[in-house]
Design a protein around this motif. Sequence first.
Motif, short mmCIF file in Angstrom:
data_model
loop_
_atom_site.label_atom_id
_atom_site.label_comp_id
_atom_site.label_asym_id
_atom_site.label_seq_id
_atom_site.Cartn_x
_atom_site.Cartn_y
_atom_site.Cartn_z
N THR A 1 0.67 -1.19 -0.03
CA THR A 1 0.06 -0.05 -0.03
C THR A 1 0.83 1.20 -0.03
O THR A 1 0.51 2.32 -0.75
N GLU A 2 1.74 1.06 0.83
CA GLU A 2 2.79 2.52 0.80
C GLU A 2 3.65 2.64 -0.45
O GLU A 2 4.06 3.60 -0.84
N SER A 3 3.94 1.71 -1.10
CA SER A 3 4.60 1.57 -2.35
C SER A 3 4.05 2.41 -3.49
O SER A 3 4.81 2.86 -4.55
N GLY A 4 2.64 2.40 -3.37
CA GLY A 4 2.25 3.01 -4.99
C GLY A 4 0.69 3.35 -4.74
O GLY A 4 0.11 3.71 -5.73
N LEU A 5 0.07 3.15 -3.72
CA LEU A 5 -1.20 3.67 -3.37
C LEU A 5 -1.41 4.82 -2.70
O LEU A 5 -0.80 4.97 -1.75
N LEU A 6 -2.17 5.87 -2.87
CA LEU A 6 -2.06 7.11 -2.51
C LEU A 6 -2.55 6.99 -1.03
O LEU A 6 -2.09 7.91 -0.29
N ILE A 7 -3.40 6.18 -0.65
CA ILE A 7 -4.03 5.81 0.55
C ILE A 7 -2.90 5.40 1.62
O ILE A 7 -2.82 5.59 2.89
N GLY A 8 -1.46 5.23 1.15
CA GLY A 8 -0.58 4.70 1.95
C GLY A 8 0.44 5.81 2.31
O GLY A 8 1.44 5.27 2.67
N LEU A 9 0.14 6.97 1.90
CA LEU A 9 1.24 8.02 1.91
C LEU A 9 1.76 8.28 3.48
O LEU A 9 3.13 8.68 3.48
N GLY B 1 3.57 -3.07 -5.43
CA GLY B 1 3.11 -1.85 -5.07
C GLY B 1 3.42 -0.59 -6.23
O GLY B 1 2.83 0.32 -6.65
N ASP B 2 4.70 -0.59 -6.44
CA ASP B 2 5.31 0.27 -7.47
C ASP B 2 4.62 0.19 -8.70
O ASP B 2 4.27 1.04 -9.69
N GLN B 3 4.42 -1.00 -9.27
CA GLN B 3 3.78 -1.30 -10.49
C GLN B 3 2.22 -0.87 -10.55
O GLN B 3 1.84 -0.32 -11.41
N ALA B 4 1.65 -0.96 -9.34
CA ALA B 4 0.27 -0.62 -9.31
C ALA B 4 0.13 1.04 -9.34
O ALA B 4 -0.73 1.51 -10.22
N GLY B 5 1.27 1.59 -8.66
CA GLY B 5 1.31 3.16 -8.85
C GLY B 5 1.60 3.45 -10.45
O GLY B 5 0.74 4.42 -10.77
N TYR B 6 2.41 2.90 -10.94
CA TYR B 6 2.77 3.15 -12.19
C TYR B 6 1.53 3.09 -13.23
O TYR B 6 1.09 3.84 -13.97
N GLY C 1 14.50 9.38 -14.53
CA GLY C 1 13.48 8.59 -13.88
C GLY C 1 14.09 7.31 -13.14
O GLY C 1 13.88 7.05 -11.94
N GLY C 2 15.30 6.61 -13.73
CA GLY C 2 16.02 5.63 -12.86
C GLY C 2 16.24 6.04 -11.74
O GLY C 2 16.28 5.32 -10.55
N LYS C 3 17.02 7.36 -11.33
CA LYS C 3 17.53 7.55 -10.06
C LYS C 3 16.39 8.09 -9.21
O LYS C 3 16.60 7.79 -8.06
N ALA C 4 15.40 8.74 -9.62
CA ALA C 4 14.17 8.99 -8.95
C ALA C 4 13.42 7.81 -8.65
O ALA C 4 12.94 7.76 -7.10
N VAL C 5 13.25 6.83 -9.30
CA VAL C 5 12.46 5.66 -8.67
C VAL C 5 13.26 4.75 -7.94
O VAL C 5 12.76 4.24 -6.81
N THR C 6 14.86 4.58 -7.90
CA THR C 6 15.34 3.96 -7.01
C THR C 6 15.50 4.80 -5.57
O THR C 6 15.42 4.33 -4.55
N LEU C 7 15.92 5.92 -5.74
CA LEU C 7 16.19 6.95 -4.31
C LEU C 7 14.95 7.29 -3.53
O LEU C 7 14.99 7.32 -2.54
N ARG D 1 8.10 8.10 -1.86
CA ARG D 1 8.04 7.05 -2.40
C ARG D 1 6.68 6.31 -2.86
O ARG D 1 6.46 5.41 -3.74
N THR D 2 5.66 6.96 -2.28
CA THR D 2 4.15 6.58 -2.46
C THR D 2 3.86 7.22 -3.94
O THR D 2 3.31 6.64 -4.92
N CYS D 3 4.30 8.61 -4.08
CA CYS D 3 4.03 9.60 -5.47
C CYS D 3 4.84 9.07 -6.56
O CYS D 3 4.23 9.11 -7.40
N THR D 4 6.18 8.89 -6.21
CA THR D 4 7.06 8.70 -7.49
C THR D 4 6.69 7.63 -8.64
O THR D 4 6.53 8.05 -9.76
N PRO D 5 5.95 6.36 -8.25
CA PRO D 5 5.58 5.77 -9.39
C PRO D 5 4.40 5.98 -10.12
O PRO D 5 4.30 5.66 -11.28
N ILE D 6 3.49 6.67 -9.32
CA ILE D 6 2.39 7.28 -10.06
C ILE D 6 2.78 8.35 -10.81
O ILE D 6 2.27 8.37 -12.11
N VAL D 7 3.74 9.19 -10.64
CA VAL D 7 4.19 10.36 -11.76
C VAL D 7 4.78 9.73 -12.52
O VAL D 7 4.95 10.40 -13.72
#
Length: 217
Positions: free
Chosen positions: A24-32, A68-73, A108-114, A122-128
Amino acid sequence: MVHLDLASLIRTIGLLGVAAIVFTESGLLIGLFLPGDSLLFTAGLLAAQGYLDIRWLVLACFAAAVAGDQAGYAFGLRVGRALFQRQDSRFFKKRYLVQAERFFLRHGGKAVTLARFVPIVRTCTPIVAGIGRMPYQRFLAFNLLGAALWAIGITLAGYWLGNVIPGIDRYLLPIVVAIVLVSLAPSALHLWRERQATLPHPPRAGAPLPAKERDRT
């Protein structure tokens, strides 16, 4: 930001519950505002005490972080972009979409990793990243890398310390607080620098006065 009795929480929700929070925290806004870093560390610590199997814990947290990141993306790509296809509004402007695409093409690569190591970010980055149409294969590669460094790395750190330092669970509260502060430090530093950049600076000694100041004198 963090549940201070994480050990009791983890004992209650078990392995699947920990994985669900990570997802949830990795890619869903409800997990901010879920306790990602401290949760992983505490789960690793409990694994060292025999409450969880470290092998299944690491595997579950890694898989949940990637998923989670896949879901956010996917959400950003399918839903987020649609918000920018409408007429410009206060919060959704087409130029923001163009800026996001350019950013994730270059950084993008550096942003997604860091981003994994910064709460909220970390929650917002995969969505963006999805909104900015970061190439999927590139996103997936850095998603796997970031998930390994974050989900596996922090969990194993807790497990290692739990085995090396007897009775470390007695200091769990200050450790959790320290992890939260360290996680928030990059964001706080960035905000402070932005604020400093917007503040007016006095002219250097000997520097010519601005035209308006010269007119007043």
